[in-house]
Design a protein around this motif. Structure first.
Motif, mmCIF file in Angstrom:
data_model
loop_
_atom_site.group_PDB
_atom_site.id
_atom_site.type_symbol
_atom_site.label_atom_id
_atom_site.label_comp_id
_atom_site.label_asym_id
_atom_site.label_seq_id
_atom_site.Cartn_x
_atom_site.Cartn_y
_atom_site.Cartn_z
ATOM 1 N N ILE A 14 0.853 -1.185 0.000
ATOM 2 C CA ILE A 14 0.000 0.000 0.000
ATOM 3 C C ILE A 14 0.889 1.235 0.000
ATOM 4 C CG2 ILE A 14 -1.709 1.300 1.316
ATOM 5 C CD1 ILE A 14 -2.695 -1.368 2.421
ATOM 6 N N SER A 15 0.589 2.140 -0.888
ATOM 7 C CA SER A 15 1.357 3.377 -0.984
ATOM 8 C C SER A 15 0.430 4.548 -0.666
ATOM 9 C CB SER A 15 1.928 3.525 -2.387
ATOM 10 O OG SER A 15 2.475 4.791 -2.544
ATOM 11 N N THR A 16 0.833 5.378 0.249
ATOM 12 C CA THR A 16 0.035 6.540 0.638
ATOM 13 C C THR A 16 0.898 7.775 0.546
ATOM 14 O OG1 THR A 16 -1.151 5.148 2.203
ATOM 15 C CG2 THR A 16 -1.405 7.516 2.444
ATOM 16 N N VAL A 17 0.370 8.823 -0.077
ATOM 17 C CA VAL A 17 1.076 10.087 -0.164
ATOM 18 C C VAL A 17 0.465 11.025 0.866
ATOM 19 C CG1 VAL A 17 1.663 12.025 -1.650
ATOM 20 C CG2 VAL A 17 1.481 9.744 -2.604
ATOM 21 N N THR A 18 1.288 11.487 1.785
ATOM 22 C CA THR A 18 0.769 12.401 2.791
ATOM 23 C C THR A 18 0.561 13.771 2.177
ATOM 24 O OG1 THR A 18 2.984 13.026 3.470
ATOM 25 C CG2 THR A 18 1.973 11.195 4.625
ATOM 26 N N GLY A 19 -0.543 14.370 2.541
ATOM 27 C CA GLY A 19 -0.850 15.686 2.001
ATOM 28 C C GLY A 19 -1.731 15.627 0.769
ATOM 29 N N GLY A 20 -1.858 14.468 0.138
ATOM 30 C CA GLY A 20 -2.720 14.315 -1.019
ATOM 31 C C GLY A 20 -2.342 15.245 -2.153
ATOM 32 N N ASN A 21 -3.314 15.891 -2.731
ATOM 33 C CA ASN A 21 -3.084 16.811 -3.842
ATOM 34 C C ASN A 21 -3.033 18.257 -3.350
ATOM 35 O OD1 ASN A 21 -3.008 14.804 -5.755
ATOM 36 N ND2 ASN A 21 -5.224 14.827 -6.031
ATOM 37 N N LYS A 22 -2.561 18.483 -2.168
ATOM 38 C CA LYS A 22 -2.547 19.829 -1.585
ATOM 39 C C LYS A 22 -1.789 20.835 -2.442
ATOM 40 C CE LYS A 22 -1.665 22.179 2.751
ATOM 41 N NZ LYS A 22 -1.142 22.076 4.092
ATOM 42 N N PRO A 23 -0.608 20.497 -2.989
ATOM 43 C CA PRO A 23 0.069 21.477 -3.842
ATOM 44 C C PRO A 23 -0.742 21.873 -5.071
ATOM 45 C CG PRO A 23 1.602 19.777 -3.195
ATOM 46 C CD PRO A 23 0.243 19.335 -2.752
ATOM 47 N N VAL A 24 -1.430 20.901 -5.675
ATOM 48 C CA VAL A 24 -2.257 21.203 -6.832
ATOM 49 C C VAL A 24 -3.414 22.109 -6.419
ATOM 50 C CG1 VAL A 24 -3.780 20.188 -8.569
ATOM 51 C CG2 VAL A 24 -1.606 19.115 -8.043
ATOM 52 N N HIS A 25 -3.963 21.840 -5.221
ATOM 53 C CA HIS A 25 -5.063 22.679 -4.750
ATOM 54 C C HIS A 25 -4.609 24.111 -4.499
ATOM 55 C CE1 HIS A 25 -8.123 19.680 -4.682
ATOM 56 N NE2 HIS A 25 -7.413 18.868 -3.919
ATOM 57 N N ARG A 26 -3.345 24.304 -4.165
ATOM 58 C CA ARG A 26 -2.851 25.674 -4.007
ATOM 59 C C ARG A 26 -2.868 26.413 -5.329
ATOM 60 N NH1 ARG A 26 2.179 24.891 0.181
ATOM 61 N NH2 ARG A 26 0.874 24.354 1.948
ATOM 62 N N PHE A 27 -2.592 25.722 -6.415
ATOM 63 C CA PHE A 27 -2.669 26.354 -7.728
ATOM 64 C C PHE A 27 -4.121 26.526 -8.163
ATOM 65 C CE2 PHE A 27 -2.661 26.060 -12.419
ATOM 66 C CZ PHE A 27 -1.950 27.217 -12.684
ATOM 67 N N LEU A 28 -4.955 25.525 -7.891
ATOM 68 C CA LEU A 28 -6.349 25.578 -8.302
ATOM 69 C C LEU A 28 -7.140 26.606 -7.504
ATOM 70 C CD1 LEU A 28 -7.133 21.791 -8.832
ATOM 71 C CD2 LEU A 28 -6.588 23.515 -10.547
ATOM 72 N N ILE A 167 -0.591 37.350 -10.287
ATOM 73 C CA ILE A 167 -1.342 36.543 -9.316
ATOM 74 C C ILE A 167 -1.169 35.056 -9.614
ATOM 75 C CG2 ILE A 167 -3.690 35.922 -8.602
ATOM 76 C CD1 ILE A 167 -4.390 38.912 -8.887
ATOM 77 N N MET A 168 -1.296 34.676 -10.888
ATOM 78 C CA MET A 168 -1.155 33.259 -11.229
ATOM 79 C C MET A 168 0.282 32.780 -11.080
ATOM 80 S SD MET A 168 -4.089 32.150 -11.562
ATOM 81 C CE MET A 168 -3.727 30.505 -12.102
ATOM 82 N N THR A 169 1.255 33.668 -11.262
ATOM 83 C CA THR A 169 2.648 33.306 -11.011
ATOM 84 C C THR A 169 2.842 32.963 -9.544
ATOM 85 O OG1 THR A 169 3.390 34.739 -12.808
ATOM 86 C CG2 THR A 169 5.033 34.120 -11.176
ATOM 87 N N CYS A 170 2.238 33.740 -8.656
ATOM 88 C CA CYS A 170 2.354 33.471 -7.218
ATOM 89 C C CYS A 170 1.710 32.140 -6.849
ATOM 90 C CB CYS A 170 1.722 34.612 -6.419
ATOM 91 S SG CYS A 170 2.600 36.170 -6.567
ATOM 92 N N PHE A 171 0.517 31.864 -7.416
ATOM 93 C CA PHE A 171 -0.143 30.592 -7.115
ATOM 94 C C PHE A 171 0.658 29.410 -7.651
ATOM 95 C CE2 PHE A 171 -4.092 33.075 -6.483
ATOM 96 C CZ PHE A 171 -4.446 32.564 -5.249
ATOM 97 N N ALA A 172 1.207 29.531 -8.860
ATOM 98 C CA ALA A 172 1.991 28.435 -9.435
ATOM 99 C C ALA A 172 3.277 28.216 -8.647
ATOM 100 C CB ALA A 172 2.309 28.739 -10.901
#
Length: 194
Positions: A14-28, A167-172
């Motif tokens: 079983i492989s689990t990534v802690t934090g999930g997709n949190k970095p992607v959610h910061r961009f989204l 703004i999008m540069t900061c989020f990315a």
């Protein structure tokens, strides 16, 4: 049958990534699709309204900044729309790179458009200082006031687009910075339930 299924799934790694997709959610969180649609529309407007600025070659009103800035806004907006559909580290990196390039393009375009506006004002002042008939002065003033108004529209579009790009540069950047510290936890032998 339920025990066999439970024991078969318990022996698999079983492989689990802690934090999930949190970095992607910061961009989204920056709503890239909405900002992408706005940038595409602004890019099309800059491109289309830039066509009349290149037609009168005799009056020094030719301005090519709206063309390439409109193309940059359209490409950047399309990448933002695609990055919300398929959020990945490659798409966020591409969005960051295009945002930085487009921001430099906005800075150059603002300087170019400001120079054209000041040049047009100087031309009006110069022609008023020389002896011209009232009719010539009226036509010349009307022409340069229309050109100056279009330059102000281009300047507003460029500045609004520049703010959206920053703004999008900061989020990315926030999403890419947080994805470097993401931990991966892999459990191979699960503890028994007993």
């Amino acid at each position: 049958m339920g025990e066999d299924g439970a024991s078969a799934s318990a022996s698999e790694p079983i492989s689990t990534v802690t934090g999930g997709n949190k970095p992607v959610h910061r961009f989204l969180r920056g709503q890239p699709r909405s900002i992408g649609v706005v940038l595409v529309m602004m890019g099309v407007c800059l491109f289309m309204f830039g066509i009349p600025m290149t037609t009168p070659k005799d009056m020094m009103t030719d301005q090519f900044s709206p063309f390439w800035l409109g193309v940059l806004f359209c490409i950047c907006g399309l990448v933002y729309i695609l990055s919300e559909r398929n959020p990945s580290k490659k798409m966020i990196t591409a969005s960051l790179a295009l945002s930085i390039v487009s921001t430099f393009g906005v800075i150059f375009a603002v300087l170019d458009i400001s120079q054209h506006i000041s040049h047009n004002r100087w031309m009006v002042w110069f022609h008023r200082a020389h002896n011209m008939t009232e009719t010539e002065l009226l036509y010349m003033t009307q022409h340069y006031s229309a050109v100056e108004t279009m330059g102000c529209v281009f300047l507003c579009h460029s500045l609004i687009g520049g703010v959206l790009l920053i703004i999008m540069t900061c989020f990315a950047r926030a999403a890419l910075r947080s994805s470097n510290t993401q931990a991966v936890v892999v459990m191979r032998n699960l503890p028994s339930a007993e």
